[in-house]
Design an enzyme around this catalytic site. Sequence first.
Site, short mmCIF file in Angstrom:
data_model
loop_
_atom_site.label_atom_id
_atom_site.label_comp_id
_atom_site.label_asym_id
_atom_site.label_seq_id
_atom_site.Cartn_x
_atom_site.Cartn_y
_atom_site.Cartn_z
N ASP A 1 0.86 -1.18 0.00
CA ASP A 1 0.00 0.00 0.00
C ASP A 1 0.90 1.23 0.00
O ASP A 1 1.39 1.65 1.05
CB ASP A 1 -0.92 0.01 1.22
CG ASP A 1 -1.93 1.16 1.18
OD1 ASP A 1 -1.72 2.12 0.41
OD2 ASP A 1 -2.93 1.10 1.91
N HIS B 1 -5.65 12.52 13.64
CA HIS B 1 -6.71 12.38 12.62
C HIS B 1 -7.85 11.48 13.11
O HIS B 1 -8.95 11.51 12.54
CB HIS B 1 -6.15 11.79 11.33
CG HIS B 1 -5.15 12.66 10.64
ND1 HIS B 1 -5.43 13.95 10.25
CD2 HIS B 1 -3.87 12.42 10.25
CE1 HIS B 1 -4.36 14.47 9.66
NE2 HIS B 1 -3.40 13.57 9.67
N ASP C 1 1.84 19.75 12.04
CA ASP C 1 1.89 18.72 11.00
C ASP C 1 1.53 19.38 9.68
O ASP C 1 0.94 20.46 9.64
CB ASP C 1 0.89 17.59 11.31
CG ASP C 1 1.06 16.39 10.38
OD1 ASP C 1 2.12 16.29 9.73
OD2 ASP C 1 0.14 15.57 10.28
N HIS D 1 -0.63 18.18 7.72
CA HIS D 1 -2.06 17.97 7.54
C HIS D 1 -2.81 18.44 8.78
O HIS D 1 -2.33 18.29 9.90
CB HIS D 1 -2.37 16.48 7.30
CG HIS D 1 -1.72 15.92 6.09
ND1 HIS D 1 -0.61 15.11 6.17
CD2 HIS D 1 -1.99 16.07 4.77
CE1 HIS D 1 -0.24 14.76 4.95
NE2 HIS D 1 -1.06 15.33 4.09
#
Length: 638
Positions: free
Chosen positions: A20, A135, A172, A174
Amino acid sequence: MGTALVYHEDMTATRLLWDDPECEIERPERLTAALDRLRQRGLEQRCLRLSAREASKEELGLVHSPEYVSLVRKTQVLGEEELQALSGQFDAIYFHPSTFHCARLAAGAGLQLVDAVLTGAVQNGLALVRPPGHHSQRAAANGFCVFNNVAIAAAHAKQKHGLHRILIVDWDVHHGQGIQYLFEDDPRSGWETLTTWLPSCTCCSHWPLSLTLSWCWSQQDLTQPSGTLRGKCRPRQSASPTSHICCRCWPAAGSAPCWSALESIQSARAAQAPYWKSLQLQGQCGQVLGCRIPPQAPCSGYDSELSLDVTPVPTSPSTHSPEGRPPPLLPGGPMCKAAAPAPAPSSLLDQLCLCPAPSVRTTVALTAPDITLVLPPDVIQQEGSALREETEAWARPHESLAREEALTALGKLLYLLDGMLDGQVNSGIAATPASAAAATLDVAIQRGLSHGAQRLLCVALGQLDRPPDLAHDGRTLWLNIGGKEAAALSMFHVATPLPVMTGGFLSCILGLVLPLAYGFQPDLVLVALGPGHGLQGPHAALLAAMLRGLAGGRVLALLEEDSTPQLAGILARVLRGEAPPSLGPSSVASPEDVQALMYLRGQLEPQWKMLQVRLIAEAWLCPGARLCHRGRWGGQGK
């Protein structure tokens, strides 16, 4: 009290079992590499090691649903195909038979650290954990994150320790939307959580905004009623690989932020300004400054794109001597030259001519130690002094240093300064008679420059003028807070009146002193509280605490001998790493303070990159010129 380091080797067990490309970057080496670097730098040995524990079911339930916790628990017995199928139900996540154990350790590490700090066992700490957490949402894994470690720790701090105001700084590339979603709709009254998101590519440009919000938060400087904060914003940020280039290239660009970073700053300021008094004030300053930058040319020797960061002219220890003065400047003006690409911060310390900074050790060198002076047990009270002949040689050019008490104080300062530059101690406090303060500071500057310091920052408070024979060679940045009027006599010689209000003092530190200091990148910092400095202990402590991030913590504070023992005690505690005391009720800057700050920023912006962030952003952020994208993980819905 010291610093805790929380870690457990079992957190390296979880790993990707199938192909992945999106998830392969979340690997055990992310954790072991960080630990290895701490060991290489000798930092691990200086910490109190704590072994992470697993968070309990009840602790995970502080922010996650029972159904989601149960789902993650079942991954312990799933086969590879089942794990892959379950992972596919979430965005950018993979599960492993060890995921549940590792994720509980990651959450438990944060809980252990909160307990250790809030019970007084340690002063602060670092938890090295994986999987990450910011997250993760109430009932969903996301972006490599399984349990929301920081959110659990914040909820635990509220429930167990009774905290009411919690600041979360999320650094971060994100947006940590999981933390936002978990707290923005919290129905409980009486406690608040502020989350500020800092893209990792904006390390040089976002901190003034973050510090301003943090300060206002601690002082309850809000324009909205108490409760869960409104006005949250997530600046738009691209998650494509091309947007990350600024993370790698900013050192070569002289710490200049990229356009996407500038846009995120402006977006955050615009969204938060209605809720924060200080941001409203800074917005007014920005509007005025944006239209009044003087059309003057940069200092000779700098390129047309205004790339600042002075490269000091190499000097030998004989450049300055006790008897002699600096040699005259060569024809052609100041010895400035265009900067070479600035090194990354990690390599910057390696290039210093000084000895490596030791474990945080602070020394107090007073001529007559006061029995009322209460110091932490690990702060050293210096008894040594420089040789008499050497002290007299340094004092000879200064009439005010001829008296015995001034000579004694100077000898102790020279001994302390040599210990700092040689790596024996990290920071220190010295005292001098008020009548000899200017001369003593002059000697300290010359001694530092001749003993290995390549760039020296001097923050002089009160009635202290820049030594007239101090060379204009770019090696010394002189900032005087307490002058009669705001003046930028050169890019390395700045004076401003002492702000009369706490808000003005904070604006001066965040909007002028720190940008210049970090742009200058000194390897030695002198803070001199001279005659009539007018600072209260908490204000002086805040200034010293904010300057500790420079020069590897090499900060020398010079006080007058008649200063209160309480002031020396507060500074000693701050220099060894304790938090400064509260400044009391918040206040906005006076019109005079605002005008002085506006004027100085306008004069200095063309020459200092750290002052150009707002100017460049306002010039660039115009209709039709924005290139914005939503980050994938940060843009997920609830």
